[in-house]
Write an enzyme that holds these catalytic residues in place. Structure first.
Site, mmCIF file in Angstrom:
data_model
loop_
_atom_site.group_PDB
_atom_site.id
_atom_site.type_symbol
_atom_site.label_atom_id
_atom_site.label_comp_id
_atom_site.label_asym_id
_atom_site.label_seq_id
_atom_site.Cartn_x
_atom_site.Cartn_y
_atom_site.Cartn_z
ATOM 1 N N ASP A 1 72.030 -122.378 36.143
ATOM 2 C CA ASP A 1 72.824 -121.194 36.274
ATOM 3 C C ASP A 1 72.002 -120.529 37.479
ATOM 4 O O ASP A 1 71.281 -120.580 37.921
ATOM 5 C CB ASP A 1 72.545 -120.232 35.159
ATOM 6 C CG ASP A 1 71.339 -120.047 34.456
ATOM 7 O OD1 ASP A 1 70.156 -120.053 35.183
ATOM 8 O OD2 ASP A 1 71.137 -119.426 33.386
ATOM 9 N N GLU B 1 58.291 -127.404 29.790
ATOM 10 C CA GLU B 1 57.542 -126.210 30.618
ATOM 11 C C GLU B 1 56.029 -126.128 30.304
ATOM 12 O O GLU B 1 55.548 -125.300 30.014
ATOM 13 C CB GLU B 1 58.022 -124.875 30.087
ATOM 14 C CG GLU B 1 59.469 -124.747 30.271
ATOM 15 C CD GLU B 1 60.134 -123.503 29.802
ATOM 16 O OE1 GLU B 1 59.506 -122.779 29.119
ATOM 17 O OE2 GLU B 1 61.109 -123.049 30.110
ATOM 18 N N GLU C 1 69.554 -127.310 33.375
ATOM 19 C CA GLU C 1 69.883 -125.573 32.604
ATOM 20 C C GLU C 1 70.454 -124.937 33.909
ATOM 21 O O GLU C 1 70.156 -123.738 34.012
ATOM 22 C CB GLU C 1 68.498 -125.282 32.048
ATOM 23 C CG GLU C 1 68.065 -126.074 31.092
ATOM 24 C CD GLU C 1 66.873 -125.473 30.332
ATOM 25 O OE1 GLU C 1 66.373 -124.338 30.619
ATOM 26 O OE2 GLU C 1 66.040 -126.127 29.637
ATOM 27 N N ASN D 1 60.676 -131.776 31.181
ATOM 28 C CA ASN D 1 61.841 -130.697 31.823
ATOM 29 C C ASN D 1 60.962 -129.532 32.050
ATOM 30 O O ASN D 1 59.985 -129.023 31.454
ATOM 31 C CB ASN D 1 62.521 -130.338 30.581
ATOM 32 C CG ASN D 1 63.770 -129.563 30.864
ATOM 33 O OD1 ASN D 1 64.510 -129.768 31.864
ATOM 34 N ND2 ASN D 1 64.197 -128.552 30.091
ATOM 35 N N HIS E 1 67.164 -122.586 37.027
ATOM 36 C CA HIS E 1 67.735 -121.236 36.773
ATOM 37 C C HIS E 1 67.568 -120.300 37.895
ATOM 38 O O HIS E 1 66.344 -119.949 38.041
ATOM 39 C CB HIS E 1 66.976 -120.743 35.613
ATOM 40 C CG HIS E 1 66.971 -121.531 34.242
ATOM 41 N ND1 HIS E 1 68.080 -121.266 33.740
ATOM 42 C CD2 HIS E 1 66.204 -121.979 33.613
ATOM 43 C CE1 HIS E 1 68.192 -121.941 32.419
ATOM 44 N NE2 HIS E 1 66.968 -122.216 32.321
HETATM 45 C C1 XIL Z 1 66.714 -119.934 26.159
HETATM 46 C C2 XIL Z 1 68.273 -119.538 25.468
HETATM 47 O O1 XIL Z 1 69.165 -119.759 26.301
HETATM 48 C C3 XIL Z 1 68.015 -118.298 24.715
HETATM 49 O O2 XIL Z 1 69.144 -118.047 23.876
HETATM 50 C C4 XIL Z 1 66.893 -118.179 23.792
HETATM 51 O O3 XIL Z 1 66.755 -116.739 23.372
HETATM 52 C C5 XIL Z 1 65.687 -118.519 24.738
HETATM 53 O O4 XIL Z 1 65.785 -119.744 25.308
HETATM 54 N N1 XIL Z 1 64.215 -122.661 29.477
HETATM 55 C C6 XIL Z 1 64.547 -123.564 28.325
HETATM 56 C C7 XIL Z 1 65.559 -123.167 27.355
HETATM 57 O O5 XIL Z 1 64.194 -124.721 28.281
HETATM 58 O O6 XIL Z 1 65.455 -123.656 26.054
HETATM 59 C C8 XIL Z 1 65.766 -121.426 27.293
HETATM 60 O O7 XIL Z 1 66.750 -121.255 26.701
HETATM 61 C C9 XIL Z 1 65.797 -120.899 28.710
HETATM 62 C C10 XIL Z 1 64.529 -121.256 29.750
#
Ligand code: XIL
Length: 299
Positions: free
Chosen positions: A237, A127, A235, A169, A206
């Site tokens: 969802d 990020e 990741e 990422n 996401h």
């Molecule tokens: C999130 C986790 O799912 C949570 O449990 C935590 O509180 C915050 O981080 N991007 C990422 C992940 O790279 O590491 C994040 O995970 C979600 C967004």
């Protein structure tokens, strides 16, 4: 095939999940996770605050809980994440300049040494780009150490574990028309041209109502792959867990030779960091949702 991991393996890919160390005592959770997935990402346990809570004092207790559970059950592991503006321990948040740059290198070396040769892919940098239309880097203490902090992290990581695939990422980099996507693309192209060691790009994916799945996702994945890197969906969802959208994502990965695999960001909706969006493949009782069947059919 009757599970996500086995179905993905038919094309040489993996299907993984984010696993929370604190849920490994929940037998419904572990039985679903063990049955369905053949790759594991620690949801939080390998992050900077978890693994180096005090400067120079590494703690792998939760990270190893997740890692050992994965390996003992025959799964590969994605490492997440080594250099990030978020979830930094307090000591790191207060550092700057050359001291922070050295602390970043020491952190990468310490964590990668612990897992040397045992992690398939590492999210080295997470990020680093700003949201919105600027295409700029995100402001952070790491960015303020100098614009070369990302390549410094990748060079450090390559030396620490030459066998790991090294990934950049990010999120909101899935829509090919977005400035943030183009900015990351330009960075990866530049890294490849100059020989900065980078092997893969992770697309968090996401998806929600503000940043929905777009049909140009496949173009994005293929365009990055054409730069000479692997791509991964790291990741996933989807707000509301539309079966059609889940199937589209799977089909897009399968259409790109260099798409290594897909990781969903949690097991049941109740495990999700966005549980109110019910974005995952299993409901809170551990039942398969329609999105599960859509994914399995598409694989
Ligand atoms: C999130 C986790 O799912 C949570 O449990 C935590 O509180 C915050 O981080 N991007 C990422 C992940 O790279 O590491 C994040 O995970 C979600 C967004």
């Amino acid at each position: 095939e009757s599970t996500l991991g086995a179905a993905a393996a038919q094309s040489g890919r993996y299907f993984g999940a984010a696993i929370a160390a604190g849920r490994l005592g929940d037998s419904q959770y572990t039985s679903i996770a063990n049955r369905e997935f053949n790759s594991v990402t620690a949801e939080n346990a390998m992050k900077i605050d978890a693994t180096e809570p005090q400067r120079g004092q590494f703690n792998f207790s939760n990270a190893d809980r997740v890692f050992n559970w994965a390996v003992q059950n025959g799964k590969q592991v994605r490492g997440h994440t080594l250099a990030w503006h978020s979830q930094q321990p307090g000591w790191m948040q207060s550092l700057s300049g050359g001291d922070l740059r050295q602390a970043m290198r020491d952190h990468i070396n310490g964590v990668m040494a612990h897992y040397k040769g045992r992690i398939a892919e590492w999210d080295v940098v997470n990020e680093a780009f700003a949201d919105g239309g600027s295409g700029a880097r995100r402001d952070s203490n790491l960015q303020r150490t100098g614009n070369d902090w990302i390549e410094d992290a990748f060079r450090t990581a390559r030396a620490a574990d030459p066998d790991a695939k090294l990934c950049y990422n990010d999120y909101n980099t899935d829509n090919w028309d977005w400035a943030k996507t183009q900015a990351v693309y330009a960075m990866v192209r530049d890294f490849k041209q100059r020989g900065v060691p980078i092997d893969c790009v992770g697309f968090q994916s996401h998806f929600n109502n503000n940043s929905p799945y777009n049909s140009n996702y496949r173009t994005t994945l293929q365009s990055f792959a054409d730069l000479g890197v692997d791509v991964a969906i790291t990741e996933l969802d989807i707000q509301g867990a539309s079966p059609t959208t889940y199937a589209n994502v799977v089909n897009d990965c399968l259409a790109v030779d260099r798409c290594l695999g897909i990781t969903v960001w949690g097991v049941r909706d109740t495990d999700s960091w966005r549980s109110e969006q019910t974005p995952l493949l299993f409901d809170g009782n551990g039942n398969k949702k329609p999105a599960y069947n859509a994914v399995l059919d598409a694989l």
